[in-house]
Design an enzyme around this catalytic site. Structure first.
Site, PDB file in Angstrom:
ATOM      1  N   GLY A   1       0.839  -1.192   0.000  1.00  0.00           N
ATOM      2  CA  GLY A   1       0.000   0.000   0.000  1.00  0.00           C
ATOM      3  C   GLY A   1       0.877   1.246   0.000  1.00  0.00           C
TER       4      GLY A   1
ATOM      5  N   GLY B   1      -0.691   4.505  -0.005  1.00  0.00           N
ATOM      6  CA  GLY B   1      -1.584   5.634   0.269  1.00  0.00           C
ATOM      7  C   GLY B   1      -1.049   6.389   1.486  1.00  0.00           C
ATOM      8  N   GLY B   2      -1.949   7.032   2.214  1.00  0.00           N
ATOM      9  CA  GLY B   2      -1.528   7.832   3.368  1.00  0.00           C
ATOM     10  C   GLY B   2      -0.734   7.032   4.384  1.00  0.00           C
ATOM     11  N   LEU B   3      -1.244   5.844   4.744  1.00  0.00           N
ATOM     12  CA  LEU B   3      -0.549   5.050   5.771  1.00  0.00           C
ATOM     13  C   LEU B   3       0.751   4.459   5.228  1.00  0.00           C
ATOM     14  CD1 LEU B   3      -3.499   3.195   7.550  1.00  0.00           C
ATOM     15  CD2 LEU B   3      -2.379   5.337   8.184  1.00  0.00           C
TER      16      LEU B   3
ATOM     17  N   LYS C   1      -9.542  -2.651  10.400  1.00  0.00           N
ATOM     18  CA  LYS C   1     -10.484  -2.020  11.333  1.00  0.00           C
ATOM     19  C   LYS C   1     -11.705  -2.882  11.618  1.00  0.00           C
ATOM     20  CE  LYS C   1      -9.536   2.842  10.496  1.00  0.00           C
ATOM     21  NZ  LYS C   1     -10.142   4.087  10.016  1.00  0.00           N
TER      22      LYS C   1
ATOM     23  N   ALA D   1     -11.256   8.990   0.200  1.00  0.00           N
ATOM     24  CA  ALA D   1     -11.578   7.588   0.498  1.00  0.00           C
ATOM     25  C   ALA D   1     -12.000   7.440   1.958  1.00  0.00           C
ATOM     26  CB  ALA D   1     -10.372   6.696   0.210  1.00  0.00           C
TER      27      ALA D   1
ATOM     28  N   GLU E   1     -15.716   6.398   3.387  1.00  0.00           N
ATOM     29  CA  GLU E   1     -15.965   5.251   4.281  1.00  0.00           C
ATOM     30  C   GLU E   1     -16.666   5.704   5.559  1.00  0.00           C
ATOM     31  OE1 GLU E   1     -12.796   2.347   4.909  1.00  0.00           O
ATOM     32  OE2 GLU E   1     -13.858   1.559   6.664  1.00  0.00           O
TER      33      GLU E   1
ATOM     34  N   HIS F   1     -20.667   4.696   7.355  1.00  0.00           N
ATOM     35  CA  HIS F   1     -21.013   4.292   8.726  1.00  0.00           C
ATOM     36  C   HIS F   1     -22.183   5.083   9.301  1.00  0.00           C
ATOM     37  CE1 HIS F   1     -16.988   2.284   8.941  1.00  0.00           C
ATOM     38  NE2 HIS F   1     -17.678   1.443   9.665  1.00  0.00           N
TER      39      HIS F   1
END
Lengths: 336, 336
Positions: free
Chosen positions: B26, B28-30, B129, B195, B199, B203
């Site tokens: 990955g 992306g941000g993380l 998560k 994104a 998400e 919720h």
């Protein structure tokens, strides 16, 4: 005595009921809290308790009710070598919780050496406070590994619960700038906690352990009166520093422990708080905090975590992992 | 490709420099935060990064600067099977950090199975998560043990850092009555976090992942306008519940996770707080709290702990301890 040893060997029964046999050294405030907590647990039971008056060994479990207003020597065997008796019967215990009064730095390390020299193989947990004493325990690492002992040191509240909270909080940061532990203790009447208050006085400016131990009760009362019942303690020698340094988190001089003790009011004068300040990977400086509920007592916050580290130690021991660990290195495991 | 695999096998060099080779799935941000953090660490280095554009493998370490405004496919090999390439070269990596977008529940478990089926033996950490996804990872326990993988799941901020704080806090109590996690997130502009915000909208009451994924940007902007930019999220499906139940601390229905997201202000609308309420051995009900510094970002609180669990996993792996562990069972170890 030889007959008693053999009988206890046969009755070791962890595998039969699934509960670990725990021996508690010390029957003061912490030792008695351990007895009461163990009576409420399924995974562990109190199988022995010893203090300077004597000892009781009952692998099937000791009812803490029999200890109300009684000492181990009153209900079991009266002897001035109770710790020696526990050592000689140590094969009967899965774990040993050391809740002895914090005497000279070498007292508890000497007791621990005695277990290793007897060939004990099990778990040991202490709630030592002073940095010097914890450092002496770490020096026993080789000896305890050889004996097959899994040992967790500094496993109370501070050091212990709050040190571990600091070790956890550190992970958000690239560099830890400081750890500040500030505790609040409230007691309605200093005479119920003479030993604790005397040791607190030893930490005040101008006092030391030797001077505090020589003070009469009248002198302590006068000192408390001069301070309106409030003791403000700063820069205490607490092993949070050694434990966090050893875990590679922060150098010991950046860890400070202090607190406020109100000797005339059971309400905590301040909330017990661990604050860890650090710099994140993007250069931001911020602090995480861990705050204990004001209604929780020292006994709950010391002995509960100590038993949690006992369970973690039992898991390590079952995997053949021996030696000395600091409470900042291992997650205490909630005991059911 | 066979030649590249062989060359990477030879250059695996943990023993030479002491730093563990980490692959990040990955970008992306993380994933990018992981790249930046690893560049500041001595004990670990970024040896591979992969996303849907392609992958880069460089066991000696990847400079995160080359990734600024670039994707792995731009600077390495462009392929639509980048994860497959990392799996086929997995012998070169001591640890894998899974920072892939949270797609369907079975996506990451399938990726993990791929590593095990290839015979990877090393450490894997995720920041999953949803409870359902974490439960699927736990079902891989036998398969990962057979492959020699040490896996830590739910190892981000929540679940992760805050779950572990709850597991630690529990030790003061005989019974845990409830765990409440309330997070605050502030972003200056929702379009930088499309994104994530999408998400979050999924919720909200009346929405789900399917509906949120079909909304146009104009519809999302309208929805945010209706809510003055503030999203209030309650009773989210977060694996803190599964992780704390599995660790024997509290049953899942007593764990609640919610939060407030301000999409128009980088300041957190509320402090991110874990509150654990319990009953102590003497019958007192009280709460311990763990509060994250308002200035710390989600990236610092997710990726820092994830790397801490990576280090703990490397220690377990070196001792031959394999299988799936939850983040509430293991102390993350601060990475220097």
């Amino acid at each position: 005595m030889e007959q008693q040893v053999l009988q206890i060997r046969r009755s070791r029964s962890k595998s039969r009921t699934g509960a670990a046999n725990i021996a508690v050294l010390g029957a003061g405030g912490l030792g008695m809290a351990a007895a009461r907590m163990l009576a409420q647990k399924k995974e562990m039971r109190l199988s022995a308790i010893a203090d300077k008056t004597g000892f009781v060994i009952e692998p099937e479990g000791i009812d803490p009710q029999v200890l109300v207003d009684k000492k181990p020597g009153d209900i079991g065997t009266r002897t001035d070598d109770a710790i020696g008796e526990i050592i000689r019967n140590s094969h009967a215990f899965d774990g040993i919780f050391i809740a002895l009064p914090n005497l000279t730095n070498d007292f508890i390390p000497d007791v621990v050496s005695g277990f290793a020299e007897h060939g004990y193989s099990g778990v040991m947990v202490d709630a030592l406070k002073r940095s010097g004493a914890v450092e002496m325990i770490f020096k026993l690492d080789d000896k305890l590994k050889q004996s097959g002992i899994t040992y967790i040191t500094g496993a109370g509240a501070t050091p212990g619960l709050l040190t571990c909270a600091a070790a956890l909080a550190a992970n958000s940061f690239m560099e830890v700038l400081g750890v500040d532990i500030n505790f609040g203790v409230g007691v309605s009447n200093w005479e119920s906690y003479r030993a604790t208050i005397r040791e607190d006085i030893a930490h005040l400016d101008g006092f030391d352990l030797d001077r505090a131990s020589r003070m009469t009760c009248a002198e302590i009362k006068d000192e408390l009166d001069r301070r309106c019942g409030i003791l403000r303690l700063g820069s205490m020698e607490h092993a949070d520093d050694v434990l966090l340094e050893r875990a590679g988190i922060v150098s010991r001089e950046k860890v400070s422990v202090g607190g406020v003790v109100d000797t005339r009011n059971p309400k905590k004068p301040v909330s017990t708080t661990m604050t860890l300040r650090g710099r994140t990977f993007d250069g931001t400086v911020s602090s995480h905090r861990f705050i204990l509920g004001d209604e929780t007592t020292m006994a709950a916050n010391v002995v509960g975590p100590a038993l949690g580290w006992m369970k973690a130690g039992l898991e390590f021991h079952a995997r053949g992992i021996f030696g000395v660990f600091g409470s900042a290195e291992i997650m205490p495991r909630f005991v059911r």
